[in-house]
Write a protein that holds these residues in place. Structure first.
Motif, short mmCIF file in Angstrom:
data_model
loop_
_atom_site.label_atom_id
_atom_site.label_comp_id
_atom_site.label_asym_id
_atom_site.label_seq_id
_atom_site.Cartn_x
_atom_site.Cartn_y
_atom_site.Cartn_z
N GLU A 7 3.53 -35.68 19.84
CA GLU A 7 4.33 -36.22 18.85
C GLU A 7 5.43 -36.99 19.44
O GLU A 7 5.94 -36.73 20.35
CB GLU A 7 4.95 -35.31 17.81
CG GLU A 7 4.09 -34.57 16.89
CD GLU A 7 4.57 -33.40 16.18
OE1 GLU A 7 3.91 -32.79 15.27
OE2 GLU A 7 5.86 -33.20 16.23
N GLU A 45 7.56 -42.24 13.81
CA GLU A 45 6.96 -41.11 13.87
C GLU A 45 5.46 -41.24 14.46
O GLU A 45 4.67 -41.73 13.49
CB GLU A 45 7.27 -40.08 13.08
CG GLU A 45 8.87 -39.84 12.85
CD GLU A 45 9.00 -38.63 11.86
OE1 GLU A 45 9.99 -38.34 11.47
OE2 GLU A 45 8.03 -38.49 10.94
N THR A 47 1.86 -39.53 15.97
CA THR A 47 1.08 -38.34 16.61
C THR A 47 -0.17 -39.08 17.12
O THR A 47 -0.91 -39.87 16.33
CB THR A 47 0.47 -37.37 15.18
OG1 THR A 47 1.77 -37.04 14.52
CG2 THR A 47 -0.06 -36.38 15.90
N HIS A 95 1.68 -36.92 8.82
CA HIS A 95 1.18 -36.85 10.18
C HIS A 95 -0.20 -36.54 10.52
O HIS A 95 -0.88 -36.57 11.48
CB HIS A 95 2.21 -36.17 10.98
CG HIS A 95 3.50 -37.01 10.96
ND1 HIS A 95 3.70 -38.14 11.56
CD2 HIS A 95 4.56 -36.55 10.36
CE1 HIS A 95 4.92 -38.59 11.40
NE2 HIS A 95 5.50 -37.74 10.67
#
Length: 101
Positions: A7, A45, A47, A95
Protein backbone atom coordinates in the motif's frame (compact mmCIF):
# COMPACT_ATOMS: atom_id res chain seq x y z
CA UNK A 1 7.99 -11.09 -6.08
CA UNK A 2 5.01 -9.64 -7.99
CA UNK A 3 2.66 -11.63 -5.72
CA UNK A 4 3.61 -9.16 -2.99
CA UNK A 5 1.02 -6.44 -2.46
CA UNK A 6 1.92 -3.11 -0.92
CA UNK A 7 0.00 0.00 0.00
CA UNK A 8 1.36 3.39 -1.01
CA UNK A 9 0.26 6.85 -0.03
CA UNK A 10 1.37 9.34 -2.68
CA UNK A 11 1.21 13.08 -2.09
CA UNK A 12 2.40 15.77 -4.45
CA UNK A 13 2.92 19.48 -4.75
CA UNK A 14 3.45 20.63 -8.31
CA UNK A 15 4.25 24.26 -9.20
CA UNK A 16 1.32 25.55 -11.23
CA UNK A 17 2.12 29.22 -11.82
CA UNK A 18 3.08 28.45 -15.43
CA UNK A 19 1.24 26.58 -18.18
CA UNK A 20 4.02 23.96 -18.13
CA UNK A 21 3.46 23.46 -14.40
CA UNK A 22 -0.27 23.04 -14.89
CA UNK A 23 0.43 20.38 -17.55
CA UNK A 24 2.82 18.57 -15.19
CA UNK A 25 0.16 18.62 -12.48
CA UNK A 26 -2.39 17.03 -14.82
CA UNK A 27 0.15 14.38 -15.89
CA UNK A 28 1.06 13.53 -12.28
CA UNK A 29 -2.63 13.16 -11.38
CA UNK A 30 -3.27 11.00 -14.45
CA UNK A 31 -0.37 8.68 -13.58
CA UNK A 32 -1.67 8.26 -10.03
CA UNK A 33 -5.25 7.76 -11.24
CA UNK A 34 -4.01 4.87 -13.37
CA UNK A 35 -2.92 2.97 -10.26
CA UNK A 36 -5.07 4.07 -7.34
CA UNK A 37 -7.74 6.23 -5.77
CA UNK A 38 -7.71 9.98 -5.21
CA UNK A 39 -8.67 10.57 -1.57
CA UNK A 40 -7.87 14.29 -1.45
CA UNK A 41 -6.83 16.91 -4.02
CA UNK A 42 -3.19 15.84 -4.24
CA UNK A 43 -3.30 12.57 -2.29
CA UNK A 44 -3.68 9.07 -3.68
CA UNK A 45 -3.98 5.68 -2.02
CA UNK A 46 -2.52 2.95 -4.20
CA UNK A 47 -2.43 -0.81 -3.77
CA UNK A 48 0.16 -2.34 -6.09
CA UNK A 49 2.97 -4.84 -6.51
CA UNK A 50 6.70 -3.98 -6.52
CA UNK A 51 6.87 -3.89 -10.33
CA UNK A 52 4.03 -1.38 -10.54
CA UNK A 53 5.67 0.71 -7.81
CA UNK A 54 8.80 0.97 -9.96
CA UNK A 55 6.67 1.95 -12.97
CA UNK A 56 4.83 4.60 -10.97
CA UNK A 57 8.03 6.09 -9.58
CA UNK A 58 9.72 6.12 -13.00
CA UNK A 59 6.72 7.78 -14.66
CA UNK A 60 6.46 10.40 -11.91
CA UNK A 61 10.20 11.10 -11.92
CA UNK A 62 10.10 11.59 -15.69
CA UNK A 63 7.13 13.96 -15.43
CA UNK A 64 8.07 16.41 -12.68
CA UNK A 65 10.50 19.31 -12.64
CA UNK A 66 12.68 18.25 -9.66
CA UNK A 67 13.70 21.83 -8.83
CA UNK A 68 10.05 22.96 -8.62
CA UNK A 69 7.86 19.98 -7.76
CA UNK A 70 7.71 17.54 -4.86
CA UNK A 71 6.30 14.02 -4.63
CA UNK A 72 6.29 11.96 -1.44
CA UNK A 73 5.68 8.21 -1.54
CA UNK A 74 4.97 6.43 1.72
CA UNK A 75 4.92 2.63 1.81
CA UNK A 76 2.45 1.55 4.46
CA UNK A 77 1.86 -1.75 6.22
CA UNK A 78 -0.64 -3.95 4.39
CA UNK A 79 -4.08 -3.31 5.85
CA UNK A 80 -3.41 0.31 6.79
CA UNK A 81 -6.01 1.59 4.32
CA UNK A 82 -8.63 -0.68 5.91
CA UNK A 83 -8.02 0.88 9.32
CA UNK A 84 -7.96 4.53 8.19
CA UNK A 85 -10.40 6.78 10.01
CA UNK A 86 -12.20 9.38 7.92
CA UNK A 87 -13.71 12.57 9.24
CA UNK A 88 -15.90 14.84 7.18
CA UNK A 89 -16.64 14.40 3.49
CA UNK A 90 -14.42 11.39 2.96
CA UNK A 91 -14.72 8.47 0.59
CA UNK A 92 -13.79 4.87 1.27
CA UNK A 93 -12.01 3.62 -1.85
CA UNK A 94 -12.45 -0.05 -2.76
CA UNK A 95 -8.78 -1.03 -2.47
CA UNK A 96 -9.40 -4.76 -2.63
CA UNK A 97 -11.25 -4.70 -5.95
CA UNK A 98 -9.79 -4.33 -9.46
CA UNK A 99 -9.23 -0.75 -10.61
CA UNK A 100 -11.34 -0.05 -13.69
CA UNK A 101 -10.54 2.99 -15.79
Amino acid sequence: MDGVVMELLITYDVETTTPEGARRLRRVAKICEGYGHRVQQSVFEITCNPTDRLKIEAALAKTIAPALDSIRIYQLDKGTFDTARHLGAAITPPHNTPLVL
